[in-house]
Design an enzyme around this catalytic site. Structure first.
Site, short mmCIF file in Angstrom:
data_model
loop_
_atom_site.label_atom_id
_atom_site.label_comp_id
_atom_site.label_asym_id
_atom_site.label_seq_id
_atom_site.Cartn_x
_atom_site.Cartn_y
_atom_site.Cartn_z
CB SER A 64 40.50 53.52 -28.83
OG SER A 64 40.18 54.40 -29.88
N1 SAH Z 1 37.84 53.03 -33.60
C1 SAH Z 1 39.20 52.77 -33.96
C2 SAH Z 1 40.11 53.86 -33.48
C3 SAH Z 1 40.99 54.30 -34.58
S1 SAH Z 1 41.84 55.82 -34.31
C4 SAH Z 1 39.64 51.41 -33.47
O1 SAH Z 1 38.87 50.75 -32.74
O2 SAH Z 1 40.72 50.94 -33.84
C5 SAH Z 1 40.79 56.96 -35.14
C6 SAH Z 1 40.60 56.76 -36.61
O3 SAH Z 1 39.86 57.88 -37.11
C7 SAH Z 1 41.88 56.70 -37.45
O4 SAH Z 1 41.92 55.50 -38.15
C8 SAH Z 1 41.76 57.90 -38.39
O5 SAH Z 1 42.28 57.66 -39.67
C9 SAH Z 1 40.25 58.09 -38.44
N2 SAH Z 1 39.78 59.41 -38.85
C10 SAH Z 1 40.28 60.64 -38.55
N3 SAH Z 1 39.55 61.60 -39.12
C11 SAH Z 1 38.54 60.96 -39.80
C12 SAH Z 1 37.44 61.41 -40.61
N4 SAH Z 1 37.20 62.71 -40.84
N5 SAH Z 1 36.62 60.48 -41.15
C13 SAH Z 1 36.82 59.16 -40.94
N6 SAH Z 1 37.85 58.68 -40.20
C14 SAH Z 1 38.69 59.57 -39.64
#
Ligand code: SAH
Length: 216
Positions: A64
């Protein structure tokens, strides 16, 4: 973890940038000044790690934007020792920020490869977050209730299971909208069965995919 004076300078510049954009919580800014964000992206993207932008981390996912991480963390209003569940571990950066604030972090990721790489990296950085591979739309009931739940992917609706896993006084911070843009919703559980709801506009996340999210 290897750091470098040039990255430290870039991090301080990023913190000033976030301050100008309205981030006021000094503890959150302090965490961003300390966490080596360049370690959470591939070496090819290292030079861009301290721009205020989301960057690809593989599996069509992104780390993010720092402003978003800062804003979501501010909205969680965490205290040292509080228990926070993150949905969407991704790179592990948001989890590292929470760790730095002295939070007990639980985090769920649906992509196995991201789960494994975040686990290794967070351990190397000395962050003792508990991570799980699975569908986070169902929360993580084994360790509920949580003082804070932060969802880092855009959801169509607020999953019931997440609301159910909040403690009284707990805060759920979740982007809700379509797959292009979302409104940040903060739900505060003021008493059993009672909630206040606030909204903050203008965010864009990758989709939350799962039983109580979008179809994969
Ligand atoms: N907090 C992360 C942001 C990653 S983007 C960071 O600091 O890098 C959001 C993430 O949510 C992705 O890796 C995606 O695979 C995950 N995601 C999407 N749907 C999800 C679900 N139902 N359960 C767990 N993770 C999920």
């Amino acid at each position: 973890m290897l750091d470098h004076p040039k990255f430290i300078t870039h991090r301080h510049r990023l913190v000033e940038n976030l301050r100008e954009k309205g981030i006021q919580n000094e503890a959150v800014l302090g965490a961003i000044a300390s966490i080596p964000r360049h370690a959470f992206v591939s070496s090819a993207l290292e030079s861009r790690a301290y721009e205020d932008s989301a960057l690809p981390i593989g599996k069509e996912q992104t780390i993010s934007q720092p402003f978003t991480v800062a804003r979501q963390t501010e909205l969680l209003e965490v205290a040292k020792g509080s228990k926070v569940l993150e949905i969407g571990t991704g790179s592990g950066y948001q989890a590292a920020v929470l760790c730095h604030l002295g939070v007990q972090v639980y985090s769920v990721e649906r992509h196995e490869a991201l789960y494994f790489s975040a686990k290794d990296l967070l351990r190397a950085l000395g962050c003792r977050a508990r991570l799980k591979h699975g569908d986070g739309t169902k929360g993580w009931s084994a360790f509920a209730p949580y003082d804070g739940i932060v969802v880092t992917a855009g959801a169509p609706v607020i999953p019931d299971d997440l609301v159910a896993q909040l403690s009284v006084g707990g805060r759920l911070v979740i982007p809700i909208g379509d797959q292009q843009s979302q409104t940040m919703v903060r739900l505060i559980k003021t008493a059993e069965g009672q909630f206040t709801r606030e909204e903050y506009s203008g965010f864009s996340f990758v989709p939350l995919i799962g039983e109580q999210g979008w179809d994969g």
